[in-house]
Design a protein around this motif. Sequence first.
Motif, PDB file in Angstrom:
ATOM      1  N   PHE A 273       0.952  -1.239  -0.504  1.00 56.21           N
ATOM      2  CA  PHE A 273       0.441  -0.112   0.409  1.00 56.21           C
ATOM      3  C   PHE A 273       0.794   0.841   0.136  1.00 56.21           C
ATOM      4  N   GLY A 274       2.031   1.311  -1.107  1.00 53.87           N
ATOM      5  CA  GLY A 274       3.112   2.825  -1.149  1.00 53.87           C
ATOM      6  C   GLY A 274       3.560   2.585  -0.021  1.00 53.87           C
ATOM      7  N   ARG A 275       3.470   1.162   0.986  1.00 59.62           N
ATOM      8  CA  ARG A 275       5.032   1.747   2.142  1.00 59.62           C
ATOM      9  C   ARG A 275       5.313   0.257   2.191  1.00 59.62           C
ATOM     10  N   ASP A 276       7.031   0.381   2.879  1.00 60.68           N
ATOM     11  CA  ASP A 276       7.681  -0.661   2.770  1.00 60.68           C
ATOM     12  C   ASP A 276       8.339  -1.249   4.347  1.00 60.68           C
ATOM     13  N   THR A 277       8.112  -1.386   5.018  1.00 54.50           N
ATOM     14  CA  THR A 277       7.993  -1.860   6.726  1.00 54.50           C
ATOM     15  C   THR A 277       9.360  -2.190   6.310  1.00 54.50           C
ATOM     16  N   ILE A 278       9.833  -2.589   5.840  1.00 50.00           N
ATOM     17  CA  ILE A 278      11.778  -3.765   6.320  1.00 50.00           C
ATOM     18  C   ILE A 278      12.594  -2.156   5.674  1.00 50.00           C
ATOM     19  N   TRP A 279      12.258  -1.549   4.531  1.00 50.52           N
ATOM     20  CA  TRP A 279      13.171   0.094   4.084  1.00 50.52           C
ATOM     21  C   TRP A 279      12.423   0.606   5.407  1.00 50.52           C
ATOM     22  N   GLU A 280      12.198   0.993   5.732  1.00 48.37           N
ATOM     23  CA  GLU A 280      11.103   1.721   6.332  1.00 48.37           C
ATOM     24  C   GLU A 280      11.996   1.487   8.149  1.00 48.37           C
ATOM     25  N   SER A 281      11.894   1.091   8.536  1.00 46.01           N
ATOM     26  CA  SER A 281      12.969   0.069   9.674  1.00 46.01           C
ATOM     27  C   SER A 281      14.535   0.320   9.448  1.00 46.01           C
ATOM     28  N   HIS A 282      14.467  -0.134   8.180  1.00 46.02           N
ATOM     29  CA  HIS A 282      16.284  -0.511   7.757  1.00 46.02           C
ATOM     30  C   HIS A 282      16.844   1.475   7.859  1.00 46.02           C
ATOM     31  N   LEU A 283      16.019   2.124   6.981  1.00 38.73           N
ATOM     32  CA  LEU A 283      16.197   3.610   7.175  1.00 38.73           C
ATOM     33  C   LEU A 283      16.809   3.789   8.114  1.00 38.73           C
ATOM     34  N   ALA A 284      15.411   4.184   9.139  1.00 40.30           N
ATOM     35  CA  ALA A 284      15.498   4.405  10.953  1.00 40.30           C
ATOM     36  C   ALA A 284      16.699   4.395  11.553  1.00 40.30           C
ATOM     37  N   THR A 285      17.399   2.932  11.217  1.00 39.87           N
ATOM     38  CA  THR A 285      18.405   2.264  11.271  1.00 39.87           C
ATOM     39  C   THR A 285      19.787   3.377  11.607  1.00 39.87           C
ATOM     40  N   GLU A 286      20.004   3.380   9.941  1.00 36.06           N
ATOM     41  CA  GLU A 286      20.760   3.858   9.662  1.00 36.06           C
ATOM     42  C   GLU A 286      21.139   4.966   9.931  1.00 36.06           C
ATOM     43  N   ILE A 287      20.082   5.983   9.798  1.00 36.09           N
ATOM     44  CA  ILE A 287      19.464   7.533  10.672  1.00 36.09           C
ATOM     45  C   ILE A 287      20.455   7.598  11.569  1.00 36.09           C
TER      46      ILE A 287
END
Length: 376
Positions: A273-287
């Motif tokens: 639905f336009g969002r990828d939870t795996i990518w969101e968690s990975h991006l938050a970890t890297e930030i």
Amino acid sequence: MAGPRDQDKLADQWSLGAGAEDEDHAWAELMDGEAGAPASAGTDRTLNQEEIDSLLGFDADAGNVNLAGVQALINSALVSYERLPMLEIVFDRLVRLSTTSLRNFTSDNVEVSLESISSVRFGDYLNSIPLPAVLSVIRAEEWDNFALLTVDSSLLYSMIDVLLGGRRTAGTVRVEGRPYTMIEMALARRMIEVVLEDTQRAFEPLAQVHFRLDRLETNPRFAAISRPANAAILIELRIEMDDRGGKIEMLLPYATIEPIREQLLQMFMGEKFGRDTIWESHLATEIHAAEVEVEAVLHEVEVPLSRLLNMKAGDTVMLDRSPSDPVTLRCGDVDLTEAIMGHINDHVSVRVTRPLNPPKVTMAAFEGAQNTLEKR
């Protein structure tokens, strides 16, 4: 065309100097003869039933999607569900969720399939419901409107047989001439609640909504949740349990789904639905793991360029600051917060005195930029 005798007849009348009325009468006879010639060939014939159905648009093989003839003119004001591409993905998700839930509910091999999604008028649908059936009036609390869920008798009796340990019969079990018993209505209510829970989960990635069973009806007249001429979306689900089963039909008026119309108009690929939870968690970890350089700015003063060029070693620059005045913590060009300068052993240190400054760029700015790109 006129024959030789007709032409000779006209010539005789003209040669005798017939009047205007005689000429008109002669021409009328000639034209009647020409029009009547092909009539004898069989053009003025009666249409058969198949041709009448095709003209009116009542083609049983065409289904509810492709309308033709008079039916296409009557239903031209309906909004096609294809304008809401997200809706089909939501109900594909409902099929998968309902298959698992109904298998756990019945402890039997249940297969759920999506038969069709079509646009109908609310009044036409109520008149087409085969009775007996259980009509559930559903309230979407967050949308402040209603929907309709219909369970046909074959599915209800098949579900009762499965839940109460009845015999497996190849034919469809139908009980005519009596109302549903309290036990049958209670089991129907429980099955409908299971389907509603799955529907809520199917809409959850798109919008938070709670579907509550308002009441059960067996008479379509008492299930009028919209005006007869209003457009609605009809979703037909086929539920099979080995050699028995039936249909569940869900009717969503367009007024009910109006609050999420913008979300239903989205176009995307995938199941997120336009969002990828795996990518969101990975991006938050890297930030959180990223390293940034923070500067402590004591003071900033403007001096003429000529004075700056004439500075030599040993010159003193006076800053209008005291040791207790706060310094600014800065990352790049962004001021983060303020701190008090001090020292720890031989190192200069700062102590943060207030929370970070709120960001100047909010999510509204990103949403506005996204809307601009979509319009382009």
